[in-house]
Write a protein that holds these residues in place. Structure first.
Motif, PDB file in Angstrom:
ATOM      1  N   SER A 134      36.286  49.011  34.449  1.00 23.34           N
ATOM      2  CA  SER A 134      35.214  48.136  33.971  1.00 23.34           C
ATOM      3  C   SER A 134      34.038  48.964  33.491  1.00 23.34           C
ATOM      4  O   SER A 134      33.893  50.156  33.816  1.00 23.34           O
ATOM      5  CB  SER A 134      34.764  47.198  35.092  1.00 23.34           C
ATOM      6  OG  SER A 134      34.176  47.941  36.151  1.00 23.34           O
ATOM      7  N   LEU A 135      33.170  48.304  32.678  1.00 23.64           N
ATOM      8  CA  LEU A 135      31.992  48.990  32.161  1.00 23.64           C
ATOM      9  C   LEU A 135      31.073  49.418  33.306  1.00 23.64           C
ATOM     10  O   LEU A 135      30.485  50.510  33.272  1.00 23.64           O
ATOM     11  CB  LEU A 135      31.247  48.063  31.198  1.00 23.64           C
ATOM     12  CG  LEU A 135      29.958  48.617  30.591  1.00 23.64           C
ATOM     13  CD1 LEU A 135      30.242  49.865  29.765  1.00 23.64           C
ATOM     14  CD2 LEU A 135      29.285  47.558  29.730  1.00 23.64           C
ATOM     15  N   ARG A 136      30.943  48.586  34.325  1.00 22.04           N
ATOM     16  CA  ARG A 136      30.095  48.931  35.458  1.00 22.04           C
ATOM     17  C   ARG A 136      30.613  50.181  36.164  1.00 22.04           C
ATOM     18  O   ARG A 136      29.829  51.072  36.531  1.00 22.04           O
ATOM     19  CB  ARG A 136      30.028  47.761  36.440  1.00 22.04           C
ATOM     20  CG  ARG A 136      29.142  48.048  37.650  1.00 22.04           C
ATOM     21  CD  ARG A 136      28.977  46.833  38.521  1.00 22.04           C
ATOM     22  NE  ARG A 136      30.263  46.377  39.050  1.00 22.04           N
ATOM     23  CZ  ARG A 136      30.405  45.341  39.862  1.00 22.04           C
ATOM     24  NH1 ARG A 136      29.346  44.636  40.210  1.00 22.04           N
ATOM     25  NH2 ARG A 136      31.585  44.988  40.302  1.00 22.04           N
ATOM     26  N   THR A 157      24.706  45.980  33.659  1.00 22.43           N
ATOM     27  CA  THR A 157      25.811  45.073  33.320  1.00 22.43           C
ATOM     28  C   THR A 157      25.532  43.625  33.687  1.00 22.43           C
ATOM     29  O   THR A 157      26.322  42.746  33.329  1.00 22.43           O
ATOM     30  CB  THR A 157      27.106  45.533  34.019  1.00 22.43           C
ATOM     31  OG1 THR A 157      26.879  45.605  35.443  1.00 22.43           O
ATOM     32  CG2 THR A 157      27.528  46.904  33.520  1.00 22.43           C
ATOM     33  N   ILE A 217      25.330  41.334  30.703  1.00 23.20           N
ATOM     34  CA  ILE A 217      26.655  41.181  30.097  1.00 23.20           C
ATOM     35  C   ILE A 217      27.512  40.244  30.945  1.00 23.20           C
ATOM     36  O   ILE A 217      28.244  39.390  30.407  1.00 23.20           O
ATOM     37  CB  ILE A 217      27.322  42.568  29.957  1.00 23.20           C
ATOM     38  CG1 ILE A 217      26.461  43.477  29.069  1.00 23.20           C
ATOM     39  CG2 ILE A 217      28.723  42.431  29.373  1.00 23.20           C
ATOM     40  CD1 ILE A 217      26.975  44.892  28.958  1.00 23.20           C
ATOM     41  N   GLN A 218      27.421  40.386  32.277  1.00 24.20           N
ATOM     42  CA  GLN A 218      28.165  39.479  33.154  1.00 24.20           C
ATOM     43  C   GLN A 218      27.659  38.045  33.008  1.00 24.20           C
ATOM     44  O   GLN A 218      28.455  37.097  32.988  1.00 24.20           O
ATOM     45  CB  GLN A 218      28.033  39.946  34.605  1.00 24.20           C
ATOM     46  CG  GLN A 218      28.724  41.274  34.889  1.00 24.20           C
ATOM     47  CD  GLN A 218      28.427  41.812  36.276  1.00 24.20           C
ATOM     48  OE1 GLN A 218      27.482  41.366  36.922  1.00 24.20           O
ATOM     49  NE2 GLN A 218      29.220  42.750  36.738  1.00 24.20           N
TER      50      GLN A 218
END
Length: 462
Positions: free
Chosen positions: A2-4, A184, A187-188
């Motif tokens: 994931s990006l996180r 993030t 984004i979430q």
């Protein structure tokens, strides 16, 4: 991944690499400074030994002389010019180390020389100084001295830096996780909002911090504006479908009825044929105009391709009234106050003018007057008729879609229309930076004005 997790991992690794690089640089710099200082210290001590040895060489035997000046935890040796050496004097506390020191290779050096060397597991500084002996012979006084204290200090520094690096990585890792979560979160939220929109069919917005001005806040604002545009387009589409199904039903029903009448009696009764054809043609023309207006109202103002340019509204009004007069054979007068210049969209301004002229034609029998004036910071195009007029409470409703003065929404007395004209004129005015105002009195007439404000008016042209 994931990006996180990527942000968390990359930032943690980067901080660890930077921290290790900084601590390593500190250690290397401190080590070099320490070694340089030790070499200078041993060189200074070697200079003192050389002075003492040279001054006492005639009065003290060589072996006693070397033992008197030998450094602590080190070795003192005299090397002759032919490469031979006297027995070295060692002062190490360990016998094995004394043996290793005495077996170190040596040679005569013609110039002063210093080295940092290792014997076993210990570090030493070796200094060779040429000396002229009292008998005129040139010899080397070579001093080897331990720098164990400096090495112990460097070892402690290494331990401290390693511990500090490990301790500093703990808050760095925690802060990296906090940073990843914070970066993030919008984004979430956007992902959850999109999922909610997909499941519920409703347009939702992202909650934004009022004082935040970073890129993530800008992304959220852009998303909300996109939602506003999508919702507006969706509402326009729904309104178009609803309006079209509602308003096109009447002309289609009329066309179907007259077509059925033609089928039954058209061949036998010519007057029925003429009436049916005229009604079908009239309703078809009305339906085409209504469809064009509905399609235009369904578009966003941004899609109208507005092109602002310098215009002489006196010329534009006179050309428009002349074309209207020839098309409808109605008396329309336009005054000529001289050139009045503005910045606007010519085609959209003409369209507004034709809508208002057409309304005046439908609801009046007498001549229509078009009056132009420039007053203060505003320009006005006034369309004045002496028709049926409106009550004051109706003035606030005439800009609503499909609203007509006739409450039954029927076309009687020649006052036919779809009820879309003024609504379209209002939207066009908003798109080109103008506004539309109405003044009316029942049984007296109506005055409709197109007003160009300061923001689109050019007050001086060369």
């Amino acid at each position: 991944m994931s990006l996180r997790s990527k942000i968390y991992g990359y930032s943690s690794v980067l901080f660890a690499v930077l921290l290790i690089a900084v601590n390593l640089s500190v250690y290397i710099v401190f080590e070099r400074i320490s070694i340089s200082n030790e070499i200078k210290r041993v060189e200074a001590e070697a200079g003192s030994i050389v002075t003492g040895v040279r001054d006492s060489a005639e009065s003290i035997p060589p072996d006693d002389l070397l033992r008197a000046y030998a450094p602590v935890e080190g070795m003192l040796r005299i090397v002759n010019e032919d490469g031979t050496s006297s027995d070295p004097v060692t002062t190490a506390t360990e016998p094995q180390l004394n043996e290793k020191l005495s077996k170190l290779p040596y040679k005569y050096e013609s110039q002063k020389k210093s080295e940092y060397t290792r014997v076993g597991q210990l570090e030493y500084v070796w200094v060779s100084v040429p000396v002229i002996w009292p008998d005129g012979e040139v010899v080397n006084v070579q001093v080897t001295e331990s720098v164990a204290d400096t090495e112990n200090g460097l070892s402690v520094l290494r331990t401290v830096l390693v511990v500090v690096t490990i301790i500093a990585l703990i808050p760095a890792i925690i802060s990296s996780r906090i940073l990843a979560n914070r970066m993030t979160r919008p984004i979430q939220q956007m992902t959850r909002t999109m999922s909610d929109i997909q499941s519920s069919g409703q347009f939702k917005r992202l909650p934004l911090a009022a004082q935040s001005k970073d890129e993530l806040s800008t992304m959220g604002q852009t998303f909300n504006r996109m939602m506003d545009l999508l919702e507006s387009n969706f509402e326009r589409q729904e309104r178009f479908v609803s309006d079209a199904s509602h308003e096109l039903k009447t002309p289609l029903t009329i066309i179907e009825s007259y077509a059925s009448l033609l089928q039954r009696r058209g061949k036998e009764r010519p007057e029925v044929f003429d009436e049916a054809v005229e009604a079908i043609l009239s309703e078809s023309i009305r339906m085409r105009g209504m469809t064009e207006q509905l399609l235009l109202l369904a578009k966003q103002p941004e899609q109208w391709n507005i092109q602002l340019e310098k215009l002489d509204i006196t010329r534009l009004a006179q050309e428009s009234t002349r074309a209207f007069r020839e098309a409808y054979h109605r008396e329309v007068y336009c005054d000529d106050p001289g050139s009045i210049w503005v910045i606007s969209d010519e085609s959209k301004l003409k369209q507004m003018l034709f809508i208002l002229l057409d309304n005046a034609r439908k609801y009046s029998e007498d001549a229509i007057e078009v009056r132009l004036e420039a007053k203060g910071q505003e320009c006005r195009i006034c369309i004045i008729d002496t028709g049926i007029g409106m009550r004051e409470e109706e003035l606030t409703k005439v800009f609503d879609r499909f609203y007509r003065v006739d409450p039954a929404r029927t076309r009687s007395g020649g006052a036919s229309g779809s009820g879309l004209g003024l609504s379209l004129a209002k939207d066009i005015a908003g798109a080109i930076g103008a506004r539309v105002e109405l003044k009316s009195a029942e049984g007296v007439g109506t005055e409709a004005s197109i007003i160009l404000p300061v923001s689109v008016q050019t007050t001086l042209f060369s």
